[in-house]
Design a protein around this motif. Sequence first.
Motif, PDB file in Angstrom:
ATOM      1  N   SER A 104      33.217  34.481  58.932  1.00 51.29           N
ATOM      2  CA  SER A 104      33.940  33.294  58.446  1.00 51.29           C
ATOM      3  C   SER A 104      33.196  32.537  57.349  1.00 51.29           C
ATOM      4  N   SER A 161      43.642  36.507  56.359  1.00 52.44           N
ATOM      5  CA  SER A 161      42.754  35.622  57.122  1.00 52.44           C
ATOM      6  C   SER A 161      41.280  35.822  56.783  1.00 52.44           C
ATOM      7  N   GLY A 181      40.025  35.877  53.884  1.00 56.22           N
ATOM      8  CA  GLY A 181      39.669  35.190  52.646  1.00 56.22           C
ATOM      9  C   GLY A 181      39.227  36.163  51.573  1.00 56.22           C
ATOM     10  N   ASP A 182      39.696  37.395  51.647  1.00 54.73           N
ATOM     11  CA  ASP A 182      39.374  38.470  50.694  1.00 54.73           C
ATOM     12  C   ASP A 182      37.889  38.820  50.676  1.00 54.73           C
TER      13      ASP A 182
END
Length: 694
Positions: free
Chosen positions: A426, A689, A691-692
């Motif tokens: 994340s 999800s 964020g690439d």
Amino acid sequence: MNQRQILANFLRNCSKRKLLDKGFQAHAALMKMGFGSDLMLSNDLIDMYGKCSRTGLAYKVFEKMSERNEVSWTSLMCVYLQNGNAQKCLSVFNQMLGVSNSKPNEFTFSTSLKASGILGVAEYGMQIHELCVKSGFDLAIVVGNSVMDMYAKCGRVKDAAKVFDEMPFRNLITWNAMISGYTLEGNGEKALVLFREMQESEVPDEHTYTSTLKACSGLGAIQQGNQIHGSLITRGLTFPCQIQATIAGALVDLYVKCGRLFDARKVFEQIEEKNIISWSSLILGYAQEGNVEEAMELFRQLRGSINHEIDGFVLSSLMGVFADFALVEQGKQIHALATKIPSGLDVSVANSILDMYLKCGSIDESERFFDEMVTKNVVSWTVMITGFGKHGLGMEAVSLFNKMQLENVEPDGVAYLAVLSACSHSGLIEQGQELFSRMRRDRRVKPRVEHYACIVDLLGRAGQLKEAKNLIENMPLKPNTGIWQTLLSTCRVHGDVELGREVGEILMRLDGDNTVNYVMLSNILADAGCWKECERLRQVVKRKGLKKEAGRSWVEIEKEVHFFYNGDDSHPLIEQIHEALKEMEKRMRAEMGYIPGLRFALHDVEDESKEESLRMHSEKLAIGLALVRGGLEEDEDEKKKKKTIRIFKNLRVCGDCHVFIKGLSKVLKVVFLVRDANRFHKFEDGICSCGDYW
């Protein structure tokens, strides 16, 4: 024969056949006849109650004895050991040494050593071994065998081998203990060497064959396994009884692990009294091959068998297979069964159910299940933290990790790895570094290279590649292939060709036969247009005969699992799949200007061929089939009113497929939940999800 001896023989028969009611009658009779204080009969009573699983009554007899000898103490130790209380067995042994005038004999020492092995506490066993040496009982073959077995079960196989080599006499049990020790350690080669040596002096029994077949399973040694099977047939062992069913179960497991399901089924069908090992091995074999329908049919037959109670191991193992293949419907069936049987209450089973829901992408279901779990251990918390991380829910993972500590569950190294990995997925750089510092201050946890790799990935996300490299070079552990691969991945993300080359060279020196290293470096060079270097690497791979792991994706439609490999044209609906994918590309071009990522295709072919090759990627083929077959399912949240397609892949999703699925989610107004080797990607309204960054 006098009355005393008749009672003794009767009690021993009750022990052998576990006839508790008859044993009660004998106990009452000997009390009436004035034998209540008889030493021999009291010892026989202890043994009888122990064999009938009445430990409390056995202890009452022992407690009332006015006179005790070494047989009395040893019998009580056996009672506790046979009924699963090895700790209490050792407690009785210590009491005997401290307050009794009775001296331990070889059977006392053997029993206490078995208890130490069951507990896996080498320190206890070593102290008992020392007492055996001082008293001279170490030369007794029953003691030597127990010493070996204890060391092997405590993971000290070298010590077991030393005892084995020094034993003046050996019997079949000696050889079996050593073969089993090597098999447990995972050293199948030495187990097979001993198996050959032992046959010069001993005839193998069921324990020998079972351990040796397990060694073959671990090695994938199908040739040796076939030879043993042939030997069994030659000896006329056709598995009519329970003992031979154990050998047959090991044979089934061998053939399953070597991918010989036909042979496994053939052996299975010959077993008259099938045990839980043979059932579970064959069921798992079919499930792992993707034949879920046959696996579930066998499982239904097992449930219908009155001879077997399904244990926690079988439930957990099946759940693990369904989790790996993301078969949520089958997983739910096992979950439903687990609520109805005693073994379903095991925390290990609950953890497997939790893991299944997470790996199937059912994050809401897994949260509900986790909250409802009656008992949680550190594994339960770790599984949930890992799940949050793989779904890109890093903050939730950190919050749960902190909550775990507030509930006085101490994190271990695996729990720290789970939360650090979640931060990595994340991009939670500050939180990750703070947790890493906390872990290094925790004296109970020893940092591993994998923990440092998470920080390398975090630094890489932030573009701090030099800092990441410095961390690897200055950490107090020897860097492994994995941590350098992590840095190489970040080099590709940021297009750092120079550092990529440097790290690539390090990897070639460390592990020059690992195809992954060449593929990763080649991708960096291809992105930069360095085609000559790419071709040089390709030639090296070809010269070394290295093979890249084939990309495989699968999708479940109407309870049937469909597998696809890159370039696969074997599916009966392949033409319709290609037409559906072409139609989607056409719509995406028209509605959002989609352009295929040709840089992800082979560089030395025409652009049209490149587009064709990209369309043959396994995840696209799986999506194409879902579109053709209408494999859309309702999302769990009814408010969203959106459909979901679930796709699973054994490797990472490639860049072109990632862009394609993002666009498709926007055009079709569909949610795509894609699990690759590293994490979940939830594609919705043209956004992923991850964020690439993956």
